[in-house]
Every structure is written in structure tokens, then in C-alpha cells.
Design a protein around this motif. Sequence first.
Motif, PDB file in Angstrom:
ATOM      1  N   GLN A   1      47.712  42.445  36.248  1.00  0.00           N
ATOM      2  CA  GLN A   1      47.203  41.307  36.994  1.00  0.00           C
ATOM      3  C   GLN A   1      45.796  40.961  36.518  1.00  0.00           C
ATOM      4  OE1 GLN A   1      47.794  42.924  40.980  1.00  0.00           O
ATOM      5  NE2 GLN A   1      49.479  41.486  41.297  1.00  0.00           N
ATOM      6  N   LEU A   2      45.578  39.683  36.284  1.00  0.00           N
ATOM      7  CA  LEU A   2      44.308  39.200  35.764  1.00  0.00           C
ATOM      8  C   LEU A   2      43.781  38.114  36.709  1.00  0.00           C
ATOM      9  CD1 LEU A   2      42.174  38.987  33.477  1.00  0.00           C
ATOM     10  CD2 LEU A   2      43.707  37.393  32.333  1.00  0.00           C
TER      11      LEU A   2
ATOM     12  N   GLN B   1      36.143  32.999  21.523  1.00  0.00           N
ATOM     13  CA  GLN B   1      35.857  34.377  21.907  1.00  0.00           C
ATOM     14  C   GLN B   1      37.184  35.113  22.049  1.00  0.00           C
ATOM     15  OE1 GLN B   1      33.216  36.141  22.213  1.00  0.00           O
ATOM     16  NE2 GLN B   1      33.252  37.530  23.950  1.00  0.00           N
ATOM     17  N   MET B   2      37.242  36.328  21.526  1.00  0.00           N
ATOM     18  CA  MET B   2      38.425  37.176  21.670  1.00  0.00           C
ATOM     19  C   MET B   2      38.124  38.271  22.677  1.00  0.00           C
ATOM     20  SD  MET B   2      40.735  35.972  19.465  1.00  0.00           S
ATOM     21  CE  MET B   2      41.803  37.248  18.804  1.00  0.00           C
ATOM     22  N   LEU B   3      38.944  38.364  23.706  1.00  0.00           N
ATOM     23  CA  LEU B   3      38.768  39.373  24.743  1.00  0.00           C
ATOM     24  C   LEU B   3      40.021  40.243  24.814  1.00  0.00           C
ATOM     25  CD1 LEU B   3      37.402  36.969  27.505  1.00  0.00           C
ATOM     26  CD2 LEU B   3      36.032  38.526  26.112  1.00  0.00           C
ATOM     27  N   THR B   4      39.846  41.505  25.175  1.00  0.00           N
ATOM     28  CA  THR B   4      40.973  42.432  25.327  1.00  0.00           C
ATOM     29  C   THR B   4      40.848  43.125  26.671  1.00  0.00           C
ATOM     30  OG1 THR B   4      41.013  42.814  22.934  1.00  0.00           O
ATOM     31  CG2 THR B   4      42.224  44.364  24.319  1.00  0.00           C
ATOM     32  N   THR B   5      41.891  43.085  27.469  1.00  0.00           N
ATOM     33  CA  THR B   5      41.868  43.723  28.777  1.00  0.00           C
ATOM     34  C   THR B   5      42.029  45.238  28.623  1.00  0.00           C
ATOM     35  OG1 THR B   5      44.259  43.643  29.157  1.00  0.00           O
ATOM     36  CG2 THR B   5      42.987  41.667  29.713  1.00  0.00           C
ATOM     37  N   ARG B   6      41.825  45.937  29.730  1.00  0.00           N
ATOM     38  CA  ARG B   6      41.954  47.404  29.708  1.00  0.00           C
ATOM     39  C   ARG B   6      43.358  47.834  29.301  1.00  0.00           C
ATOM     40  NH1 ARG B   6      38.932  46.553  34.385  1.00  0.00           N
ATOM     41  NH2 ARG B   6      40.810  46.700  35.680  1.00  0.00           N
TER      42      ARG B   6
ATOM     43  N   ARG C   1      27.339  35.696  45.471  1.00  0.00           N
ATOM     44  CA  ARG C   1      27.853  36.723  46.384  1.00  0.00           C
ATOM     45  C   ARG C   1      29.391  36.752  46.324  1.00  0.00           C
ATOM     46  NH1 ARG C   1      25.904  34.676  50.667  1.00  0.00           N
ATOM     47  NH2 ARG C   1      23.856  35.539  50.194  1.00  0.00           N
ATOM     48  N   TYR C   2      30.008  35.584  46.269  1.00  0.00           N
ATOM     49  CA  TYR C   2      31.472  35.528  46.225  1.00  0.00           C
ATOM     50  C   TYR C   2      32.010  36.193  44.960  1.00  0.00           C
ATOM     51  CZ  TYR C   2      36.178  33.534  45.946  1.00  0.00           C
ATOM     52  OH  TYR C   2      37.534  33.370  45.837  1.00  0.00           O
ATOM     53  N   ILE C   3      31.419  35.870  43.820  1.00  0.00           N
ATOM     54  CA  ILE C   3      31.903  36.453  42.563  1.00  0.00           C
ATOM     55  C   ILE C   3      31.713  37.957  42.558  1.00  0.00           C
ATOM     56  CG2 ILE C   3      31.462  36.545  40.073  1.00  0.00           C
ATOM     57  CD1 ILE C   3      30.985  33.513  40.182  1.00  0.00           C
ATOM     58  N   ALA C   4      30.577  38.431  43.065  1.00  0.00           N
ATOM     59  CA  ALA C   4      30.344  39.887  43.117  1.00  0.00           C
ATOM     60  C   ALA C   4      31.352  40.567  44.044  1.00  0.00           C
ATOM     61  CB  ALA C   4      28.918  40.166  43.581  1.00  0.00           C
ATOM     62  N   ASP C   5      31.621  39.955  45.197  1.00  0.00           N
ATOM     63  CA  ASP C   5      32.575  40.562  46.147  1.00  0.00           C
ATOM     64  C   ASP C   5      33.990  40.568  45.577  1.00  0.00           C
ATOM     65  OD1 ASP C   5      30.490  40.911  47.888  1.00  0.00           O
ATOM     66  OD2 ASP C   5      31.025  39.228  49.211  1.00  0.00           O
ATOM     67  N   GLU C   6      34.377  39.473  44.911  1.00  0.00           N
ATOM     68  CA  GLU C   6      35.718  39.406  44.332  1.00  0.00           C
ATOM     69  C   GLU C   6      35.876  40.413  43.187  1.00  0.00           C
ATOM     70  OE1 GLU C   6      38.565  37.253  45.070  1.00  0.00           O
ATOM     71  OE2 GLU C   6      37.406  37.378  46.935  1.00  0.00           O
ATOM     72  N   ARG C   7      34.819  40.590  42.410  1.00  0.00           N
ATOM     73  CA  ARG C   7      34.880  41.592  41.337  1.00  0.00           C
ATOM     74  C   ARG C   7      35.122  42.982  41.917  1.00  0.00           C
ATOM     75  NH1 ARG C   7      30.711  39.181  37.613  1.00  0.00           N
ATOM     76  NH2 ARG C   7      31.793  38.864  35.630  1.00  0.00           N
ATOM     77  N   LEU C   8      34.417  43.293  42.989  1.00  0.00           N
ATOM     78  CA  LEU C   8      34.588  44.592  43.624  1.00  0.00           C
ATOM     79  C   LEU C   8      35.996  44.750  44.165  1.00  0.00           C
ATOM     80  CD1 LEU C   8      33.308  47.246  44.529  1.00  0.00           C
ATOM     81  CD2 LEU C   8      32.528  46.075  46.615  1.00  0.00           C
ATOM     82  N   GLN C   9      36.509  43.708  44.792  1.00  0.00           N
ATOM     83  CA  GLN C   9      37.873  43.768  45.311  1.00  0.00           C
ATOM     84  C   GLN C   9      38.884  43.920  44.188  1.00  0.00           C
ATOM     85  OE1 GLN C   9      38.530  43.989  48.466  1.00  0.00           O
ATOM     86  NE2 GLN C   9      40.760  43.988  48.283  1.00  0.00           N
ATOM     87  N   ASP C  10      38.655  43.243  43.067  1.00  0.00           N
ATOM     88  CA  ASP C  10      39.557  43.380  41.915  1.00  0.00           C
ATOM     89  C   ASP C  10      39.570  44.808  41.383  1.00  0.00           C
ATOM     90  OD1 ASP C  10      40.277  40.727  42.040  1.00  0.00           O
ATOM     91  OD2 ASP C  10      38.855  40.062  40.521  1.00  0.00           O
ATOM     92  N   GLN C  11      38.407  45.431  41.384  1.00  0.00           N
ATOM     93  CA  GLN C  11      38.345  46.829  40.938  1.00  0.00           C
ATOM     94  C   GLN C  11      39.191  47.722  41.844  1.00  0.00           C
ATOM     95  OE1 GLN C  11      34.253  48.021  40.681  1.00  0.00           O
ATOM     96  NE2 GLN C  11      33.751  46.534  39.089  1.00  0.00           N
ATOM     97  N   ILE C  12      39.109  47.489  43.146  1.00  0.00           N
ATOM     98  CA  ILE C  12      39.892  48.287  44.096  1.00  0.00           C
ATOM     99  C   ILE C  12      41.385  48.099  43.856  1.00  0.00           C
ATOM    100  CG2 ILE C  12      40.458  48.544  46.545  1.00  0.00           C
ATOM    101  CD1 ILE C  12      37.513  47.762  47.134  1.00  0.00           C
ATOM    102  N   LEU C  13      41.766  46.829  43.513  1.00  0.00           N
ATOM    103  CA  LEU C  13      43.177  46.520  43.296  1.00  0.00           C
ATOM    104  C   LEU C  13      43.620  46.768  41.852  1.00  0.00           C
ATOM    105  CD1 LEU C  13      43.359  43.146  45.288  1.00  0.00           C
ATOM    106  CD2 LEU C  13      44.164  45.405  46.025  1.00  0.00           C
ATOM    107  N   ASN C  14      42.694  47.273  41.038  1.00  0.00           N
ATOM    108  CA  ASN C  14      42.969  47.527  39.618  1.00  0.00           C
ATOM    109  C   ASN C  14      43.365  46.254  38.882  1.00  0.00           C
ATOM    110  OD1 ASN C  14      43.024  49.293  37.402  1.00  0.00           O
ATOM    111  ND2 ASN C  14      45.249  49.532  37.547  1.00  0.00           N
ATOM    112  N   GLN C  15      42.712  45.141  39.264  1.00  0.00           N
ATOM    113  CA  GLN C  15      42.901  43.865  38.580  1.00  0.00           C
ATOM    114  C   GLN C  15      41.758  43.650  37.593  1.00  0.00           C
ATOM    115  OE1 GLN C  15      45.227  40.876  41.670  1.00  0.00           O
ATOM    116  NE2 GLN C  15      43.013  40.807  41.589  1.00  0.00           N
ATOM    117  N   GLU C  16      42.086  43.057  36.455  1.00  0.00           N
ATOM    118  CA  GLU C  16      41.058  42.665  35.498  1.00  0.00           C
ATOM    119  C   GLU C  16      40.393  41.378  35.997  1.00  0.00           C
ATOM    120  OE1 GLU C  16      39.444  43.798  31.648  1.00  0.00           O
ATOM    121  OE2 GLU C  16      41.281  44.586  32.525  1.00  0.00           O
TER     122      GLU C  16
END
Length: 466
Positions: free
Chosen positions: A3-4, A122-127, A24-39
Motif C-alpha cells: 500500500q502506497l 526522479q526514480m524512487l524505490t519503495t521498501r 501538522r496533517y502531513i506529519a500525522d499522516e506519515r506517522l499513521q502510515d508507519q503504523i500501518l506499514n504503508q509507504e
Amino acid sequence: MEQLHIMHTNDLHSHFENFPRIQRYIADERLQDQILNQETLVFDIGDATDREHPLTEATLGQANIEWMNQIHYDAVTIGNSEGLYYDHQILEHLYDQANFPVVLANLWENNGQLPHFAQAYQMLTTRQGTKIGVIGLTASYKRTYPLVQWDVHPAADVLPSLLTKLRPQVDILILLSHLGLNQDRQLAQTYPELDLIIGAHTHHLLPQGEQQRHTWLAAAGKYGEQVGNIYLDLENHHLQTVRVKTTPVTEINSQPEDQTWILEQQRKGERLLEEQVVATLPVQYERVPAPHSSLDLTFQAMEELTNCQIALLNTGLFLTTLLAGPVTENDLHRQLPHAIHVMKTTLSGQDLWRLAMEVEKNRGFLSNFIQKGMGFRGKFFGDLVWDGLEVDPRTRQVFYQHQPLQPSQKYQIALLDHYLFIPFFPTIEIMGENEIIYPDFLRTIVSKYLQRTFGGGEKRDDKTGK
């Protein structure tokens, strides 16, 4: 299943009042994505800066870059507010301190190379190893980019070769498009290689996205009023589902310190501009036509710059009065916050008569017309005022130096490029020989005129920022 989550901003235009909640929204969503193991990926699609805000004006965009660095964008592209609102050398160094890449494939130096601050993609690679290609394109204003020594190209000139190169190398291909909704739709129909086009420029809002054939379109409106969200589900690096939504900043919790920070950005910019004293005025110059008016000062500045004896202005340009005594860059910025340039136009007498008739035809309508965009940062367009030209609306005669216009004679008029871009005066574009004078905005032209005429200050050079 991988999930991305992609978050995106566009057309912020220095609306600092929304920045704390966006951050604040972007920081909170990033943290939530980490909890859900989302990139998580975050992009900006251009027009992040706007010199209407005093802090952007005072720092020539550097304050915006400092804030964007706190967001930790994965990539951004530029809009015309970056590409055309700054002199070439200022833009060359706008991103010197940025901690994010600028993807921009269609703006080149005159030697045919990309500017040093940009890369075409730009070339990006997910985990989990999914490969993502990100291309950036900006609106190709062929008339004005050469005036600041840039070589801009239409999307169709650069996109096909990039797609041929990148599509075999990536699993997901994204276009950061500061081109506008109509062109985004056209690109989606023409280039199915694109999985996602994240749009900007026309301030369009797609709350749930829009699918055009294979390609999804997303956009988050204007001024940071929304944050865009795109959720991608992938199986073995293949895109399965796409879900798009936008989040209004009004639904994001504010904090007591937000308003303090917002006001401080405003005051900081005003203080920096107040330090730049331009001149000492002997009398007060009114916002509206009067014996001593800002309108007359601006006419004189434009006519001196262009060596013209005829000029046209609208009173809605002037938002404040200039008081007697020291006048600063902050005073001029408050009075003339517009991203508008002086233009020298040559017309035959016959065509100047036609332009004068267009002015008369539209005068009543424009007086209270709410003008938006095309560089105008006021509210009402206002009354139209000629200098050096007399019009008798009853007889439809037009006089220059008390003599009727000669149909075949050439006349030069000091105008604003704004009049070329709005639809009310078609003669300017159809028949005019138009020379737009870059890089200075109208207020800078007035500032330099005041300094020469009244003395008393040192003017920052918009070419160097010093």
C-alpha cells in the motif's frame, strides 16, 4: 499487498495561513502510515511561492523553501509563480537550500541544458522494491519565458521520449503537472503509459479524482485549502486499485500557536520591506484620481521607462494611499502587490481608435468587475484612465495632443501586460506590437522612479536580490 499513500499540495501561492495545519496533517499522516506499514510520498506541483505575501517578497521565496524543507517533500515541480515571477538568476538559486529534488523536464537554459537546480525525472524505490518514476512539467508560456532567458517547451516535445525511456524501468509512472486540467485530460488520453497525473495551475479541485482511460487525475484546488491524498494498492509491484480524496484544511485541527506563527510571518516580511526606504514624498499621493494621485506617479514612471506619451491604467490596481514622508518597499508592496509588468505597445491610429472604443465599451462593466488572476492581486478592476489621450464618447472621436488620431500614423502606448492577457481589449493582442518589459513588476518600476525623482533610499535590485 503493498500500500502506497501519496500526499500532494499545489498552488499554495504563499498562503501562509494554511501552512501550519498542512504541516501538522502531513506529519500525522506519515506517522499513521508507519503504523500501518504503508509507504508515504509527498509532492508539490508548483506555484508554492507568490510575491503577494510580504515575506516571500522580502526573501525572494527563500522563506517558502525553508517551510517546504520541514515538509520533506519527495519531489516538487515549479509553476509560473516561480518561473516567471523571479529574474533568471534569482530562480537559478531559489532552491540552493532545498532538501528536496525539483523535477522539471521542459524548462531549459538557452544552451539547451536543464538548469542546475532541476532534473527531468526522479526514480524512487519503495521498501518492497516497487520502482516509481516521477516526471515534472510546467506551463509553457512561449511569449514570456524568453524574456527571463529561459527556453520552455510544450509537453508534447519532451514527454514521448521520457515515457519511452522510463516506462520499461518502472512499475508506476507519475506526472507532476503544472499544465492545467484541460491539458492533463488530453495527456491522459494520449499517453496511457502514465498511471497518475497530479495536477495544478488552473486551481481545479478533484475531490475524488478522475479517471481518463488508464490514467488517474488528481488535484487539490488552490491556496492550500485542501491536501490531496492518493492511495495505491499494488500486488507484486503491479497497480491494482487507486483511491483519491482531498482533505479540507478546515477539517484539520488548529493549535493556539498557529495564529501567532502566521502573524509573525506577515510581520517579519513587512519589517524586512520597511527597512528599504525608497524616497521621501513631499505630499500625500491618493489611491484614487486627485490633484496628487498615485495614478499620476505611475503614469510618469511608465512613460519615462517606455519613452511613451500615452498610457492607460485601471484604478483598481491601487490598494492604498502613499503618505507624505518616507515611503518604503513595504508601502509600495501594500499598494501594488500585483505580479504585473509594464508593456510598450505600438498601434496604428486606426487601431488605437479601436482600442479606445473597447475601453469605452467595457468601462461601465469593468468599474465594479471582480478581477481574478492574470497577475492581478486586487479585488475590483476599477475605472480606466488615459494619460495623453482624450476620448469624446459622444462623437467617438479620439485626440492625441488635441489633434484627431491619424489612421495610418504609428502611436506608442505604455500599458500593462495584464491587459494583453484578459479578454476585454482584443486589439492589443491582434494588432499590437507588444514589448513586455521584464523582470521588474509594476511596483518596482514605480519604486525606481520615486528614488530617482525624490531620492532618499536604496533600492534592492530584483535581478540580484541585493
